[in-house]
Write an enzyme that holds these catalytic residues in place. Sequence first.
Site, short mmCIF file in Angstrom:
data_model
loop_
_atom_site.label_atom_id
_atom_site.label_comp_id
_atom_site.label_asym_id
_atom_site.label_seq_id
_atom_site.Cartn_x
_atom_site.Cartn_y
_atom_site.Cartn_z
N MET A 247 -15.34 23.57 -38.17
CA MET A 247 -16.54 22.93 -37.65
C MET A 247 -16.34 22.41 -36.23
O MET A 247 -17.27 22.42 -35.42
CB MET A 247 -16.96 21.78 -38.57
CG MET A 247 -17.41 22.24 -39.94
SD MET A 247 -17.60 20.86 -41.11
CE MET A 247 -19.07 20.04 -40.46
N LYS B 199 -33.87 23.90 -29.19
CA LYS B 199 -33.51 22.49 -29.33
C LYS B 199 -33.40 21.84 -27.95
O LYS B 199 -33.15 22.52 -26.96
CB LYS B 199 -32.15 22.36 -30.04
CG LYS B 199 -32.12 22.76 -31.50
CD LYS B 199 -30.71 22.62 -32.05
CE LYS B 199 -30.61 23.03 -33.50
NZ LYS B 199 -31.28 22.07 -34.38
N ASP C 144 -22.96 23.86 -37.22
CA ASP C 144 -24.07 24.13 -38.13
C ASP C 144 -23.68 25.11 -39.24
O ASP C 144 -24.49 25.43 -40.11
CB ASP C 144 -25.29 24.66 -37.35
CG ASP C 144 -26.60 24.38 -38.06
OD1 ASP C 144 -26.68 23.38 -38.80
OD2 ASP C 144 -27.56 25.17 -37.89
N ARG D 213 -32.68 27.50 -44.05
CA ARG D 213 -33.31 27.81 -45.34
C ARG D 213 -33.60 29.29 -45.48
O ARG D 213 -33.68 29.82 -46.59
CB ARG D 213 -34.59 26.97 -45.50
CG ARG D 213 -35.69 27.24 -44.52
CD ARG D 213 -36.66 26.09 -44.39
NE ARG D 213 -36.06 24.97 -43.67
CZ ARG D 213 -36.69 23.80 -43.47
NH1 ARG D 213 -37.92 23.62 -43.91
NH2 ARG D 213 -36.08 22.84 -42.81
#
Length: 521
Positions: free
Chosen positions: A205, A296, A307, A370
């Site tokens: 990460m 963003k 992410d 999603r």
Amino acid sequence: MYAEQMTMLLLRRAAHLRTNLRRSFSVSRTHLNERKGLVLGVFEKDGEGGSLHLTEAAAGFDQSLSGKLSELLEISGPTLKKGKSRVFYGIHKDFPCVAVVGLGKNNAGVCGAENWDTSKENIRHAVSAGCRVLQDLEVNHVEVDACGDAQSAAEGAALGLFQYDQLKSKKTTKVTTQLHGSADSASWGKGVIYAEGQNLARLLMEAPANHITPTAFANIIEEKLAPHAERVTINKRSQSWIQEQQMGAFLSVSKGSVEPPVFLELHYNGSPDSKQAPLLLVGKGITFDSGGISLKPSASMDAMRADMGGAATVCASIVTAAALKLPVNIIGLAPLCENMPSGNATKPGDVIIAKNGKTIQVDNTDAEGRLVLADALCYGHTFNPRAIVNVATLTGAMDVALGSAATGVFTNSDWLWEKLQKASVVTGDRVWRMPLFQHYTRQVTDCQLADLNNVGKYSRSGGACTAAAFLREFVTAPHWAHLDIAGVMSNQDEVPYLRKGMSGRPTRTLVEFSSGLAHSG
């Protein structure tokens, strides 16, 4: 003539002195590099007039010094508070530096209000503090007091010492640790493996996105699983396979980037019963999230290298399960890609088709997690799993709701919730149950152009809940849980035994949950 002789004599003495100084410095550095440190624990006093309460190992050490340690603790300042440390020098020939750490109250146990085992958390906190203070002194080998729980002590040491400095020329001192004064080496070893699993997730990460591309991520996990090849099967699925599987939602996210997507599929076969239904873990693997066309803000966009935290924690959990040889079958799925803006990228208002045939209106390309999870969940059902747990840094709304205190859990199964919650109490990496009301489902199914909208009808209201409701449209299994880890993705100073940076949470909770499932049959 006399003056010249005196000058020569003084010059020779100065040269001799410099040589001796250099030798002295060299010897001290060598001694420093070879010396060891020791971390010992002390509990809070019982009441104002109470006596020092040393751990078993600390009491033994104190006895070997004829009470010198307890005497120094009494005269060197107030009673050590929880998580604080005090260093003593030169009191033992084998340990030039001894760090004594405060453990809080003895036998604190499970706290219902905090939803964790306070004793375990105190040990992790204290041991990490002791190891770090010795690391700052450039001590490179530390023996650690078990403090009554060798696993928690090992976790505190390994988690507390981790620092991502791979790309820096100046490195922090590398410290090796071992158990001191206890025979419970098995628990210590288990704790080291748990912590190393979380540290693997932290490394993935934290590393920059140009180093951890989808392909690089898959290769690292393959390398980490290589020692367990007899129990593990790895499939790195290419874009052509993803297209054959008709994963239109996943492809709609990946097509904006020049980096090819990878669908990483891991099979860990740990159960002696090869026909045992597997636990399915699914992790969101967006290796960089710019937001796509719904770009963003630039501030803090660099953090979106993490992410893929869902994929990192899921894959690290499977690496850990394999290292522990857990008697359970686990399948891990990680749809890996970047979400980037380009002439090929999905546009707001586009309609795409998921693997199960449902159409999705993409009103916000920054609600991409999603979409990749939807296709992975559809594919995962083909393995007839006993339970499905998906993990994702899914919504900023989850961070707003819970902050970094706990992972939000949305589940259709009380049984699965109880297993996850029980595991989190042990690890101290907590979970909190969130609602899956039809109220939220209606907000994603009320869509102008398609079966579903990828954002809720009322925009930001209940954003974490509408995201979970969206995922539920791709789940038919009776035991499914969605873990939104956006709030726990990084650490400032909230978890005292983790340094500032990406947290790797909730890897240990996933491992403990898998272990519980393995041993409950």
